[in-house]
Design a protein around this motif. Structure first.
Motif, PDB file in Angstrom:
ATOM      1  N   PHE A 121       0.846  -1.185   0.000  1.00 15.13           N
ATOM      2  CA  PHE A 121       0.000   0.000   0.000  1.00 15.13           C
ATOM      3  C   PHE A 121       0.890   1.247   0.000  1.00 15.13           C
ATOM      4  O   PHE A 121       1.937   1.276   0.650  1.00 15.13           O
ATOM      5  CB  PHE A 121      -0.856  -0.050   1.276  1.00 15.13           C
ATOM      6  CG  PHE A 121      -2.050   0.845   1.279  1.00 15.13           C
ATOM      7  CD1 PHE A 121      -3.275   0.400   0.794  1.00 15.13           C
ATOM      8  CD2 PHE A 121      -1.966   2.137   1.790  1.00 15.13           C
ATOM      9  CE1 PHE A 121      -4.395   1.226   0.809  1.00 15.13           C
ATOM     10  CE2 PHE A 121      -3.080   2.963   1.806  1.00 15.13           C
ATOM     11  CZ  PHE A 121      -4.291   2.507   1.319  1.00 15.13           C
ATOM     12  N   GLY A 144      -5.171   9.975   0.947  1.00 12.37           N
ATOM     13  CA  GLY A 144      -5.420  11.315   1.461  1.00 12.37           C
ATOM     14  C   GLY A 144      -5.263  12.277   0.296  1.00 12.37           C
ATOM     15  O   GLY A 144      -4.223  12.295  -0.359  1.00 12.37           O
ATOM     16  N   LEU A 201      -8.109   2.372   3.999  1.00 13.49           N
ATOM     17  CA  LEU A 201      -7.009   1.961   4.870  1.00 13.49           C
ATOM     18  C   LEU A 201      -7.524   1.399   6.186  1.00 13.49           C
ATOM     19  O   LEU A 201      -7.204   0.267   6.567  1.00 13.49           O
ATOM     20  CB  LEU A 201      -6.070   3.148   5.113  1.00 13.49           C
ATOM     21  CG  LEU A 201      -4.837   2.829   5.953  1.00 13.49           C
ATOM     22  CD1 LEU A 201      -4.011   1.719   5.299  1.00 13.49           C
ATOM     23  CD2 LEU A 201      -3.971   4.070   6.142  1.00 13.49           C
ATOM     24  N   GLU A 227       2.996  -0.828   4.328  1.00 14.56           N
ATOM     25  CA  GLU A 227       2.908   0.566   3.868  1.00 14.56           C
ATOM     26  C   GLU A 227       3.894   1.422   4.638  1.00 14.56           C
ATOM     27  O   GLU A 227       4.208   1.133   5.788  1.00 14.56           O
ATOM     28  CB  GLU A 227       1.484   1.099   4.103  1.00 14.56           C
ATOM     29  CG  GLU A 227       1.040   0.854   5.525  1.00 14.56           C
ATOM     30  CD  GLU A 227      -0.120   1.699   6.029  1.00 14.56           C
ATOM     31  OE1 GLU A 227      -0.532   2.626   5.333  1.00 14.56           O
ATOM     32  OE2 GLU A 227      -0.573   1.427   7.144  1.00 14.56           O
ATOM     33  N   PRO A 228       4.341   2.511   4.017  1.00 13.93           N
ATOM     34  CA  PRO A 228       5.121   3.479   4.786  1.00 13.93           C
ATOM     35  C   PRO A 228       4.245   4.064   5.892  1.00 13.93           C
ATOM     36  O   PRO A 228       3.019   4.114   5.748  1.00 13.93           O
ATOM     37  CB  PRO A 228       5.464   4.564   3.766  1.00 13.93           C
ATOM     38  CG  PRO A 228       5.035   4.079   2.438  1.00 13.93           C
ATOM     39  CD  PRO A 228       4.082   2.948   2.646  1.00 13.93           C
ATOM     40  N   VAL A 229       4.884   4.524   6.976  1.00 14.90           N
ATOM     41  CA  VAL A 229       4.115   5.180   8.044  1.00 14.90           C
ATOM     42  C   VAL A 229       3.587   6.534   7.563  1.00 14.90           C
ATOM     43  O   VAL A 229       2.533   6.997   7.991  1.00 14.90           O
ATOM     44  CB  VAL A 229       5.015   5.337   9.306  1.00 14.90           C
ATOM     45  CG1 VAL A 229       4.402   6.289  10.316  1.00 14.90           C
ATOM     46  CG2 VAL A 229       5.282   3.967   9.938  1.00 14.90           C
ATOM     47  N   GLY A 270       2.147   9.708   5.065  1.00 21.42           N
ATOM     48  CA  GLY A 270       0.934   9.884   4.282  1.00 21.42           C
ATOM     49  C   GLY A 270       1.224  10.226   2.827  1.00 21.42           C
ATOM     50  O   GLY A 270       2.313   9.946   2.303  1.00 21.42           O
ATOM     51  N   ALA A 289       1.528  13.108   1.374  1.00 16.22           N
ATOM     52  CA  ALA A 289       2.399  14.286   1.166  1.00 16.22           C
ATOM     53  C   ALA A 289       1.983  15.137  -0.028  1.00 16.22           C
ATOM     54  O   ALA A 289       2.758  15.299  -0.982  1.00 16.22           O
ATOM     55  CB  ALA A 289       3.859  13.831   1.022  1.00 16.22           C
ATOM     56  N   ILE A 331       4.417  17.654  -1.890  1.00 14.90           N
ATOM     57  CA  ILE A 331       5.559  17.355  -2.772  1.00 14.90           C
ATOM     58  C   ILE A 331       5.174  16.421  -3.924  1.00 14.90           C
ATOM     59  O   ILE A 331       6.049  15.912  -4.623  1.00 14.90           O
ATOM     60  CB  ILE A 331       6.749  16.740  -1.987  1.00 14.90           C
ATOM     61  CG1 ILE A 331       6.314  15.475  -1.228  1.00 14.90           C
ATOM     62  CG2 ILE A 331       7.385  17.765  -1.061  1.00 14.90           C
ATOM     63  CD1 ILE A 331       7.513  14.645  -0.731  1.00 14.90           C
ATOM     64  N   ALA A 369       9.814  12.596  -3.406  1.00 13.58           N
ATOM     65  CA  ALA A 369       9.357  11.637  -2.391  1.00 13.58           C
ATOM     66  C   ALA A 369      10.439  10.600  -2.120  1.00 13.58           C
ATOM     67  O   ALA A 369      10.998  10.009  -3.039  1.00 13.58           O
ATOM     68  CB  ALA A 369       8.085  10.952  -2.871  1.00 13.58           C
ATOM     69  N   ASN A 370      10.710  10.393  -0.856  1.00 12.74           N
ATOM     70  CA  ASN A 370      11.713   9.409  -0.436  1.00 12.74           C
ATOM     71  C   ASN A 370      11.071   8.013  -0.478  1.00 12.74           C
ATOM     72  O   ASN A 370      10.105   7.764   0.242  1.00 12.74           O
ATOM     73  CB  ASN A 370      12.161   9.761   0.982  1.00 12.74           C
ATOM     74  CG  ASN A 370      13.272   8.868   1.486  1.00 12.74           C
ATOM     75  OD1 ASN A 370      13.479   7.771   0.955  1.00 12.74           O
ATOM     76  ND2 ASN A 370      13.976   9.327   2.493  1.00 12.74           N
TER      77      ASN A 370
HETATM   78  P1  NAD Z   1       2.337  13.265   5.492  1.00  8.30           P
HETATM   79  O1  NAD Z   1       3.066  12.127   6.112  1.00  8.30           O
HETATM   80  O2  NAD Z   1       1.696  12.998   4.189  1.00  8.30           O
HETATM   81  O3  NAD Z   1       3.346  14.497   5.301  1.00  8.30           O
HETATM   82  C1  NAD Z   1       3.980  15.156   6.390  1.00  8.30           C
HETATM   83  C2  NAD Z   1       5.274  15.843   5.897  1.00  8.30           C
HETATM   84  O4  NAD Z   1       6.248  14.846   5.604  1.00  8.30           O
HETATM   85  C3  NAD Z   1       5.073  16.637   4.605  1.00  8.30           C
HETATM   86  O5  NAD Z   1       5.884  17.784   4.660  1.00  8.30           O
HETATM   87  C4  NAD Z   1       5.583  15.697   3.531  1.00  8.30           C
HETATM   88  O6  NAD Z   1       6.094  16.330   2.389  1.00  8.30           O
HETATM   89  C5  NAD Z   1       6.676  14.934   4.267  1.00  8.30           C
HETATM   90  N1  NAD Z   1       6.824  13.551   3.741  1.00  8.30           N
HETATM   91  C6  NAD Z   1       5.969  12.517   3.966  1.00  8.30           C
HETATM   92  N2  NAD Z   1       6.404  11.421   3.329  1.00  8.30           N
HETATM   93  C7  NAD Z   1       7.537  11.767   2.688  1.00  8.30           C
HETATM   94  C8  NAD Z   1       8.450  11.070   1.856  1.00  8.30           C
HETATM   95  N3  NAD Z   1       8.291   9.763   1.548  1.00  8.30           N
HETATM   96  N4  NAD Z   1       9.502  11.732   1.358  1.00  8.30           N
HETATM   97  C9  NAD Z   1       9.704  13.016   1.635  1.00  8.30           C
HETATM   98  N5  NAD Z   1       8.881  13.738   2.433  1.00  8.30           N
HETATM   99  C10 NAD Z   1       7.805  13.122   2.944  1.00  8.30           C
HETATM  100  O7  NAD Z   1       1.276  13.763   6.573  1.00  8.30           O
HETATM  101  P2  NAD Z   1       0.093  14.854   6.421  1.00  8.30           P
HETATM  102  O8  NAD Z   1       0.582  16.023   5.649  1.00  8.30           O
HETATM  103  O9  NAD Z   1      -0.449  15.052   7.782  1.00  8.30           O
HETATM  104  O10 NAD Z   1      -1.022  14.100   5.599  1.00  8.30           O
HETATM  105  C11 NAD Z   1      -1.262  14.243   4.201  1.00  8.30           C
HETATM  106  C12 NAD Z   1      -2.396  13.310   3.827  1.00  8.30           C
HETATM  107  O11 NAD Z   1      -1.986  11.949   4.007  1.00  8.30           O
HETATM  108  C13 NAD Z   1      -3.652  13.474   4.700  1.00  8.30           C
HETATM  109  O12 NAD Z   1      -4.776  13.304   3.868  1.00  8.30           O
HETATM  110  C14 NAD Z   1      -3.557  12.333   5.705  1.00  8.30           C
HETATM  111  O13 NAD Z   1      -4.795  11.919   6.205  1.00  8.30           O
HETATM  112  C15 NAD Z   1      -2.922  11.260   4.863  1.00  8.30           C
HETATM  113  N6  NAD Z   1      -2.189  10.233   5.603  1.00  8.30           N
HETATM  114  C16 NAD Z   1      -2.252   8.961   5.103  1.00  8.30           C
HETATM  115  C17 NAD Z   1      -1.508   7.970   5.689  1.00  8.30           C
HETATM  116  C18 NAD Z   1      -1.588   6.596   5.118  1.00  8.30           C
HETATM  117  O14 NAD Z   1      -2.121   6.394   4.044  1.00  8.30           O
HETATM  118  N7  NAD Z   1      -1.048   5.598   5.783  1.00  8.30           N
HETATM  119  C19 NAD Z   1      -0.677   8.248   6.762  1.00  8.30           C
HETATM  120  C20 NAD Z   1      -0.633   9.573   7.244  1.00  8.30           C
HETATM  121  C21 NAD Z   1      -1.377  10.560   6.645  1.00  8.30           C
END
Ligand code: NAD
Ligand code: IPM
Ligand code: MN
Length: 367
Positions: A86, A90, A104, A288-290, A292, A294, A297, A303-304
Protein backbone atom coordinates in the motif's frame (compact mmCIF):
# COMPACT_ATOMS: atom_id res chain seq x y z
CA UNK A 1 20.10 -24.53 1.93
CA UNK A 2 23.01 -22.57 0.44
CA UNK A 3 24.91 -25.82 -0.05
CA UNK A 4 21.97 -27.54 -1.73
CA UNK A 5 21.52 -24.62 -4.05
CA UNK A 6 25.20 -24.60 -4.95
CA UNK A 7 25.10 -28.34 -5.69
CA UNK A 8 21.96 -28.13 -7.75
CA UNK A 9 23.03 -24.91 -9.39
CA UNK A 10 19.65 -24.51 -11.05
CA UNK A 11 17.02 -21.81 -10.80
CA UNK A 12 15.42 -21.53 -7.40
CA UNK A 13 11.74 -22.26 -7.13
CA UNK A 14 9.58 -20.68 -4.47
CA UNK A 15 5.97 -20.51 -3.64
CA UNK A 16 4.73 -17.42 -5.49
CA UNK A 17 3.79 -14.50 -3.25
CA UNK A 18 0.66 -12.85 -4.65
CA UNK A 19 0.81 -9.13 -3.97
CA UNK A 20 -2.01 -6.63 -4.47
CA UNK A 21 -0.57 -3.18 -5.13
CA UNK A 22 -2.60 -0.14 -4.08
CA UNK A 23 -0.58 3.01 -4.71
CA UNK A 24 -3.40 5.28 -3.53
CA UNK A 25 -3.02 9.06 -3.55
CA UNK A 26 -0.35 11.76 -3.70
CA UNK A 27 3.15 10.33 -3.42
CA UNK A 28 1.69 6.87 -2.66
CA UNK A 29 1.94 5.68 -6.29
CA UNK A 30 5.38 7.33 -6.69
CA UNK A 31 7.01 5.45 -3.82
CA UNK A 32 5.08 2.22 -4.43
CA UNK A 33 6.32 2.13 -8.02
CA UNK A 34 9.89 2.13 -6.71
CA UNK A 35 9.10 -0.58 -4.17
CA UNK A 36 7.69 -2.79 -6.95
CA UNK A 37 10.77 -2.07 -9.04
CA UNK A 38 13.12 -3.16 -6.25
CA UNK A 39 10.97 -6.23 -5.48
CA UNK A 40 11.14 -7.14 -9.17
CA UNK A 41 14.92 -6.87 -9.03
CA UNK A 42 14.94 -9.39 -6.18
CA UNK A 43 12.77 -11.67 -8.27
CA UNK A 44 15.05 -11.17 -11.28
CA UNK A 45 17.96 -12.34 -9.17
CA UNK A 46 16.08 -15.52 -8.30
CA UNK A 47 15.51 -14.69 -4.63
CA UNK A 48 11.72 -14.89 -4.73
CA UNK A 49 8.73 -15.50 -7.02
CA UNK A 50 6.19 -12.70 -7.13
CA UNK A 51 2.89 -11.99 -8.86
CA UNK A 52 1.63 -8.41 -8.78
CA UNK A 53 -1.80 -7.00 -9.47
CA UNK A 54 -2.44 -3.28 -9.34
CA UNK A 55 -5.61 -1.74 -7.97
CA UNK A 56 -6.69 1.80 -8.84
CA UNK A 57 -8.28 2.57 -5.49
CA UNK A 58 -7.79 6.02 -4.05
CA UNK A 59 -9.28 9.50 -4.35
CA UNK A 60 -9.35 9.61 -8.16
CA UNK A 61 -11.12 6.26 -8.36
CA UNK A 62 -13.56 7.33 -5.66
CA UNK A 63 -14.36 10.64 -7.33
CA UNK A 64 -14.91 9.05 -10.72
CA UNK A 65 -16.76 5.87 -9.67
CA UNK A 66 -18.15 6.54 -6.18
CA UNK A 67 -16.40 3.39 -4.95
CA UNK A 68 -14.13 3.58 -1.94
CA UNK A 69 -13.73 -0.18 -1.42
CA UNK A 70 -16.57 -2.40 -2.64
CA UNK A 71 -17.43 -5.70 -1.01
CA UNK A 72 -16.35 -7.50 -4.19
CA UNK A 73 -12.92 -5.82 -4.26
CA UNK A 74 -12.52 -6.45 -0.57
CA UNK A 75 -13.27 -10.15 -1.08
CA UNK A 76 -10.69 -10.30 -3.90
CA UNK A 77 -8.04 -8.64 -1.78
CA UNK A 78 -8.84 -10.98 1.10
CA UNK A 79 -9.03 -14.24 -0.83
CA UNK A 80 -6.70 -13.94 -3.82
CA UNK A 81 -3.62 -12.32 -2.30
CA UNK A 82 -1.01 -13.11 0.32
CA UNK A 83 -0.25 -9.47 1.00
CA UNK A 84 -1.13 -5.92 0.06
CA UNK A 85 1.54 -3.36 -0.76
CA UNK A 86 0.00 0.00 0.00
CA UNK A 87 1.21 3.54 -0.74
CA UNK A 88 -0.80 6.22 1.05
CA UNK A 89 -4.25 7.75 0.94
CA UNK A 90 -5.42 11.31 1.46
CA UNK A 91 -6.33 13.91 -1.14
CA UNK A 92 -7.36 17.55 -0.75
CA UNK A 93 -10.31 16.90 -3.11
CA UNK A 94 -11.84 14.63 -0.45
CA UNK A 95 -11.51 16.93 2.56
CA UNK A 96 -13.19 14.68 5.12
CA UNK A 97 -11.09 11.72 4.03
CA UNK A 98 -13.95 9.22 3.81
CA UNK A 99 -12.28 7.19 1.06
CA UNK A 100 -9.09 7.01 3.12
CA UNK A 101 -10.98 5.71 6.14
CA UNK A 102 -12.87 3.13 4.07
CA UNK A 103 -9.76 1.96 2.30
CA UNK A 104 -7.01 1.96 4.87
CA UNK A 105 -8.91 1.67 8.14
CA UNK A 106 -11.44 -0.51 6.28
CA UNK A 107 -8.73 -2.98 5.28
CA UNK A 108 -7.13 -2.94 8.73
CA UNK A 109 -10.47 -3.62 10.41
CA UNK A 110 -12.06 -5.99 7.92
CA UNK A 111 -8.93 -8.11 7.52
CA UNK A 112 -8.51 -7.97 11.30
CA UNK A 113 -4.88 -6.82 10.95
CA UNK A 114 -4.53 -6.38 14.67
CA UNK A 115 -0.76 -5.80 14.80
CA UNK A 116 0.64 -2.60 13.34
CA UNK A 117 4.35 -3.27 13.55
CA UNK A 118 6.42 -0.14 13.03
CA UNK A 119 10.17 -0.70 13.29
CA UNK A 120 12.33 2.39 13.77
CA UNK A 121 16.02 1.92 13.13
CA UNK A 122 18.64 4.66 12.88
CA UNK A 123 20.52 3.51 9.77
CA UNK A 124 23.01 6.37 9.50
CA UNK A 125 24.07 8.55 12.48
CA UNK A 126 23.73 11.79 10.51
CA UNK A 127 20.00 11.14 10.09
CA UNK A 128 19.36 11.67 13.79
CA UNK A 129 18.14 15.11 14.90
CA UNK A 130 19.36 14.43 18.44
CA UNK A 131 22.45 16.04 19.89
CA UNK A 132 23.54 12.60 21.05
CA UNK A 133 23.54 11.55 17.38
CA UNK A 134 26.08 8.91 16.62
CA UNK A 135 26.05 7.50 20.12
CA UNK A 136 22.40 6.61 20.50
CA UNK A 137 21.55 3.31 18.84
CA UNK A 138 17.92 3.95 18.00
CA UNK A 139 16.45 0.56 17.15
CA UNK A 140 13.02 -0.14 18.53
CA UNK A 141 9.67 -1.28 17.24
CA UNK A 142 6.19 -0.03 18.03
CA UNK A 143 3.45 -2.64 18.32
CA UNK A 144 0.39 -0.50 17.71
CA UNK A 145 -3.04 -2.02 18.36
CA UNK A 146 -4.78 -1.66 15.01
CA UNK A 147 -8.45 -2.62 15.29
CA UNK A 148 -10.01 -0.73 18.20
CA UNK A 149 -9.25 2.16 20.59
CA UNK A 150 -10.46 5.52 19.34
CA UNK A 151 -10.44 4.36 15.73
CA UNK A 152 -13.67 2.34 15.50
CA UNK A 153 -15.80 5.34 14.59
CA UNK A 154 -18.07 4.66 17.57
CA UNK A 155 -19.63 7.80 18.94
CA UNK A 156 -22.21 10.42 18.25
CA UNK A 157 -22.96 14.12 18.10
CA UNK A 158 -25.66 15.37 20.44
CA UNK A 159 -27.59 18.63 20.06
CA UNK A 160 -25.77 19.42 16.85
CA UNK A 161 -25.40 23.09 16.06
CA UNK A 162 -26.72 24.23 19.45
CA UNK A 163 -24.92 25.78 22.41
CA UNK A 164 -25.14 22.39 24.08
CA UNK A 165 -23.45 20.47 21.31
CA UNK A 166 -21.48 17.44 22.51
CA UNK A 167 -19.28 15.21 20.40
CA UNK A 168 -18.58 11.80 21.86
CA UNK A 169 -15.89 9.51 20.41
CA UNK A 170 -15.75 6.24 22.22
CA UNK A 171 -12.39 4.64 22.97
CA UNK A 172 -12.94 0.92 22.95
CA UNK A 173 -10.57 -1.62 24.44
CA UNK A 174 -11.64 -5.24 24.64
CA UNK A 175 -9.92 -7.91 26.67
CA UNK A 176 -9.45 -10.01 23.54
CA UNK A 177 -8.15 -7.06 21.49
CA UNK A 178 -5.66 -5.85 24.08
CA UNK A 179 -4.48 -9.30 25.04
CA UNK A 180 -3.61 -10.36 21.50
CA UNK A 181 -1.45 -7.31 20.77
CA UNK A 182 0.27 -7.43 24.17
CA UNK A 183 0.92 -11.14 23.69
CA UNK A 184 2.33 -10.51 20.21
CA UNK A 185 4.74 -7.98 21.71
CA UNK A 186 5.91 -10.46 24.36
CA UNK A 187 6.29 -13.24 21.79
CA UNK A 188 8.46 -10.90 19.72
CA UNK A 189 10.50 -10.13 22.86
CA UNK A 190 11.14 -13.82 23.49
CA UNK A 191 12.64 -14.00 20.00
CA UNK A 192 14.59 -10.73 20.09
CA UNK A 193 15.55 -10.50 23.75
CA UNK A 194 14.28 -6.91 23.95
CA UNK A 195 12.44 -5.16 26.77
CA UNK A 196 8.69 -4.58 26.39
CA UNK A 197 7.33 -1.18 27.41
CA UNK A 198 3.62 -0.40 27.67
CA UNK A 199 2.70 3.17 26.68
CA UNK A 200 -0.64 4.23 28.13
CA UNK A 201 -2.47 7.04 29.88
CA UNK A 202 -4.09 5.09 32.71
CA UNK A 203 -3.77 8.06 35.09
CA UNK A 204 -6.20 10.17 33.03
CA UNK A 205 -8.24 7.59 31.09
CA UNK A 206 -8.80 4.87 33.67
CA UNK A 207 -11.38 2.64 32.01
CA UNK A 208 -9.64 1.93 28.75
CA UNK A 209 -6.04 2.12 29.92
CA UNK A 210 -6.82 0.50 33.26
CA UNK A 211 -7.77 -2.58 31.25
CA UNK A 212 -4.53 -2.28 29.25
CA UNK A 213 -2.51 -2.21 32.50
CA UNK A 214 -4.32 -5.19 34.03
CA UNK A 215 -3.83 -7.27 30.92
CA UNK A 216 -0.22 -6.16 30.49
CA UNK A 217 0.54 -7.31 34.07
CA UNK A 218 -1.24 -10.63 33.49
CA UNK A 219 0.58 -11.37 30.24
CA UNK A 220 3.94 -10.19 31.61
CA UNK A 221 3.58 -12.75 34.42
CA UNK A 222 3.51 -15.48 31.77
CA UNK A 223 6.86 -14.30 30.39
CA UNK A 224 9.16 -14.04 33.43
CA UNK A 225 12.20 -14.14 31.14
CA UNK A 226 11.12 -10.89 29.41
CA UNK A 227 11.91 -7.55 31.04
CA UNK A 228 8.83 -5.32 31.02
CA UNK A 229 7.68 -1.95 32.29
CA UNK A 230 4.69 0.40 32.11
CA UNK A 231 5.05 4.08 31.21
CA UNK A 232 2.65 6.97 30.85
CA UNK A 233 2.81 8.02 27.24
CA UNK A 234 3.66 11.67 27.91
CA UNK A 235 6.76 10.81 29.93
CA UNK A 236 7.61 8.10 27.45
CA UNK A 237 7.54 10.64 24.61
CA UNK A 238 10.21 12.63 26.45
CA UNK A 239 12.28 9.51 26.99
CA UNK A 240 11.99 8.58 23.33
CA UNK A 241 13.84 11.79 22.55
CA UNK A 242 16.22 11.84 25.53
CA UNK A 243 17.20 8.15 25.73
CA UNK A 244 15.79 6.41 22.66
CA UNK A 245 18.32 3.59 22.99
CA UNK A 246 16.57 2.26 26.08
CA UNK A 247 13.51 1.11 24.13
CA UNK A 248 13.07 -2.27 22.47
CA UNK A 249 9.39 -3.02 21.92
CA UNK A 250 6.75 -0.40 22.73
CA UNK A 251 3.22 -1.79 22.82
CA UNK A 252 0.36 0.68 22.81
CA UNK A 253 -3.12 1.63 21.69
CA UNK A 254 -4.18 2.68 18.22
CA UNK A 255 -4.09 6.48 18.59
CA UNK A 256 -1.07 6.61 20.89
CA UNK A 257 0.77 4.30 18.50
CA UNK A 258 -0.07 6.54 15.57
CA UNK A 259 1.46 9.56 17.30
CA UNK A 260 4.49 7.78 18.76
CA UNK A 261 5.35 6.27 15.39
CA UNK A 262 5.66 9.68 13.74
CA UNK A 263 7.79 10.88 16.66
CA UNK A 264 9.89 7.75 16.28
CA UNK A 265 10.16 8.25 12.52
CA UNK A 266 11.64 11.67 13.11
CA UNK A 267 14.32 10.13 15.35
CA UNK A 268 15.56 7.96 12.49
CA UNK A 269 15.50 10.45 9.63
CA UNK A 270 11.88 11.40 9.12
CA UNK A 271 8.86 9.99 7.31
CA UNK A 272 10.92 8.62 4.45
CA UNK A 273 12.58 6.09 6.73
CA UNK A 274 9.68 4.50 8.62
CA UNK A 275 8.02 1.35 7.26
CA UNK A 276 5.13 -0.64 8.70
CA UNK A 277 3.41 -4.01 8.59
CA UNK A 278 -0.29 -4.32 9.38
CA UNK A 279 -0.61 -7.94 10.27
CA UNK A 280 -2.86 -10.78 11.20
CA UNK A 281 -0.13 -13.41 11.43
CA UNK A 282 -0.66 -16.35 9.10
CA UNK A 283 -3.79 -14.77 7.65
CA UNK A 284 -3.01 -11.51 5.84
CA UNK A 285 -0.78 -8.47 5.83
CA UNK A 286 -0.80 -4.92 4.52
CA UNK A 287 2.58 -3.21 4.14
CA UNK A 288 2.91 0.57 3.87
CA UNK A 289 5.12 3.48 4.79
CA UNK A 290 4.12 5.18 8.04
CA UNK A 291 3.90 8.48 6.17
CA UNK A 292 0.93 9.88 4.28
CA UNK A 293 0.30 11.09 0.75
CA UNK A 294 2.40 14.29 1.17
CA UNK A 295 0.33 16.49 -1.16
CA UNK A 296 2.94 19.26 -0.75
CA UNK A 297 5.56 17.35 -2.77
CA UNK A 298 3.46 15.25 -5.13
CA UNK A 299 4.77 15.03 -8.69
CA UNK A 300 8.08 16.75 -7.89
CA UNK A 301 10.26 13.65 -7.77
CA UNK A 302 11.16 14.49 -4.16
CA UNK A 303 9.36 11.64 -2.39
CA UNK A 304 11.71 9.41 -0.44
CA UNK A 305 10.98 5.79 -1.42
CA UNK A 306 13.00 4.13 1.38
CA UNK A 307 10.00 3.68 3.70
CA UNK A 308 8.06 1.98 0.90
CA UNK A 309 11.02 -0.24 0.00
CA UNK A 310 11.57 -1.14 3.67
CA UNK A 311 7.85 -1.98 3.90
CA UNK A 312 8.31 -4.31 0.93
CA UNK A 313 11.25 -5.84 2.82
CA UNK A 314 8.93 -6.52 5.77
CA UNK A 315 6.43 -8.09 3.36
CA UNK A 316 9.12 -10.50 2.12
CA UNK A 317 10.24 -11.28 5.66
CA UNK A 318 6.69 -12.22 6.70
CA UNK A 319 6.06 -14.27 3.56
CA UNK A 320 8.93 -16.72 3.70
CA UNK A 321 11.52 -14.83 1.65
CA UNK A 322 14.16 -13.77 4.22
CA UNK A 323 17.02 -13.54 1.70
CA UNK A 324 15.08 -11.25 -0.60
CA UNK A 325 13.98 -9.22 2.42
CA UNK A 326 17.59 -8.82 3.55
CA UNK A 327 18.64 -7.81 0.02
CA UNK A 328 16.15 -4.93 0.01
CA UNK A 329 17.22 -3.74 3.44
CA UNK A 330 20.90 -3.99 2.51
CA UNK A 331 20.25 -1.91 -0.60
CA UNK A 332 18.64 0.86 1.48
CA UNK A 333 21.53 0.82 3.96
CA UNK A 334 24.03 0.97 1.09
CA UNK A 335 22.20 3.87 -0.58
CA UNK A 336 22.26 5.79 2.70
CA UNK A 337 25.97 5.09 3.09
CA UNK A 338 26.75 6.15 -0.47
CA UNK A 339 24.67 9.31 -0.19
CA UNK A 340 22.04 8.21 -2.70
CA UNK A 341 19.31 10.22 -1.02
CA UNK A 342 16.30 12.39 -1.72
CA UNK A 343 16.29 16.05 -0.54
CA UNK A 344 14.38 15.37 2.73
CA UNK A 345 17.48 13.59 4.05
CA UNK A 346 20.10 15.84 2.56
CA UNK A 347 20.53 14.40 -0.91
CA UNK A 348 19.85 15.52 -4.46
CA UNK A 349 18.59 12.28 -6.03
CA UNK A 350 15.04 12.00 -7.37
CA UNK A 351 12.57 9.32 -6.32
CA UNK A 352 13.20 7.56 -9.61
CA UNK A 353 16.99 7.74 -9.31
CA UNK A 354 16.92 6.27 -5.81
CA UNK A 355 14.62 3.46 -7.00
CA UNK A 356 16.86 2.72 -9.99
CA UNK A 357 19.96 2.63 -7.75
CA UNK A 358 18.29 0.29 -5.24
CA UNK A 359 17.07 -2.03 -8.01
CA UNK A 360 20.56 -2.14 -9.57
CA UNK A 361 22.10 -2.86 -6.16
CA UNK A 362 19.70 -5.73 -5.53
CA UNK A 363 20.16 -7.08 -9.08
CA UNK A 364 23.94 -7.04 -8.67
CA UNK A 365 23.70 -9.04 -5.46
CA UNK A 366 25.93 -6.54 -3.68
CA UNK A 367 26.14 -6.53 0.11
P1 NAD B 1 2.34 13.27 5.49
O1 NAD B 1 3.07 12.13 6.11
O2 NAD B 1 1.70 13.00 4.19
O3 NAD B 1 3.35 14.50 5.30
C1 NAD B 1 3.98 15.16 6.39
C2 NAD B 1 5.27 15.84 5.90
O4 NAD B 1 6.25 14.85 5.60
C3 NAD B 1 5.07 16.64 4.61
O5 NAD B 1 5.88 17.78 4.66
C4 NAD B 1 5.58 15.70 3.53
O6 NAD B 1 6.09 16.33 2.39
C5 NAD B 1 6.68 14.93 4.27
N1 NAD B 1 6.82 13.55 3.74
C6 NAD B 1 5.97 12.52 3.97
N2 NAD B 1 6.40 11.42 3.33
C7 NAD B 1 7.54 11.77 2.69
C8 NAD B 1 8.45 11.07 1.86
N3 NAD B 1 8.29 9.76 1.55
N4 NAD B 1 9.50 11.73 1.36
C9 NAD B 1 9.70 13.02 1.64
N5 NAD B 1 8.88 13.74 2.43
C10 NAD B 1 7.80 13.12 2.94
O7 NAD B 1 1.28 13.76 6.57
P2 NAD B 1 0.09 14.85 6.42
O8 NAD B 1 0.58 16.02 5.65
O9 NAD B 1 -0.45 15.05 7.78
O10 NAD B 1 -1.02 14.10 5.60
C11 NAD B 1 -1.26 14.24 4.20
C12 NAD B 1 -2.40 13.31 3.83
O11 NAD B 1 -1.99 11.95 4.01
C13 NAD B 1 -3.65 13.47 4.70
O12 NAD B 1 -4.78 13.30 3.87
C14 NAD B 1 -3.56 12.33 5.71
O13 NAD B 1 -4.80 11.92 6.21
C15 NAD B 1 -2.92 11.26 4.86
N6 NAD B 1 -2.19 10.23 5.60
C16 NAD B 1 -2.25 8.96 5.10
C17 NAD B 1 -1.51 7.97 5.69
C18 NAD B 1 -1.59 6.60 5.12
O14 NAD B 1 -2.12 6.39 4.04
N7 NAD B 1 -1.05 5.60 5.78
C19 NAD B 1 -0.68 8.25 6.76
C20 NAD B 1 -0.63 9.57 7.24
C21 NAD B 1 -1.38 10.56 6.65
C1 IPM C 1 -1.15 6.08 9.70
C2 IPM C 1 -2.10 7.17 9.29
C3 IPM C 1 -3.55 6.72 9.44
C4 IPM C 1 -3.79 6.39 10.90
C5 IPM C 1 -4.59 7.76 8.94
C6 IPM C 1 -4.38 8.09 7.48
C7 IPM C 1 -6.00 7.32 9.17
O1 IPM C 1 -1.83 8.33 10.01
O2 IPM C 1 -1.20 4.98 9.11
O3 IPM C 1 -0.31 6.31 10.57
O4 IPM C 1 -4.07 7.27 11.71
O5 IPM C 1 -3.67 5.22 11.25
MN1 MN D 1 -0.02 8.23 11.23
Amino acid sequence: MEVLRALWNGPQSFVTIHIAVIGGDGIGPEVTEQAVRVLSAAEGRGLVDLAFQEFPHGAEHYLSTGETLSDATFATLRDDFDAILFGAVGDPRVPNGEHARDLLLGLRFRLDLFINRRPLTLRAPDLSPLKSAGTAAVDFVIYRENTEGLYTGAGRIENEGTEDERAISEGIATRRGVERIVRAAFEKAVESGQRVTLADKANAVPHMFGLWRRIFIEVAAEYPQVESEMRYVDALAMEMVRVPERFGIIVTSNLLGDILSDLGAELVGGPGLAPSANLNPGVHGLYEPVHGSAPDIVGLGRANPFAAVLSASLLLQDNGAPEASAALEAAVNAALREGVRTPDIGGTATTDEVGAWLAAHVAAGAG
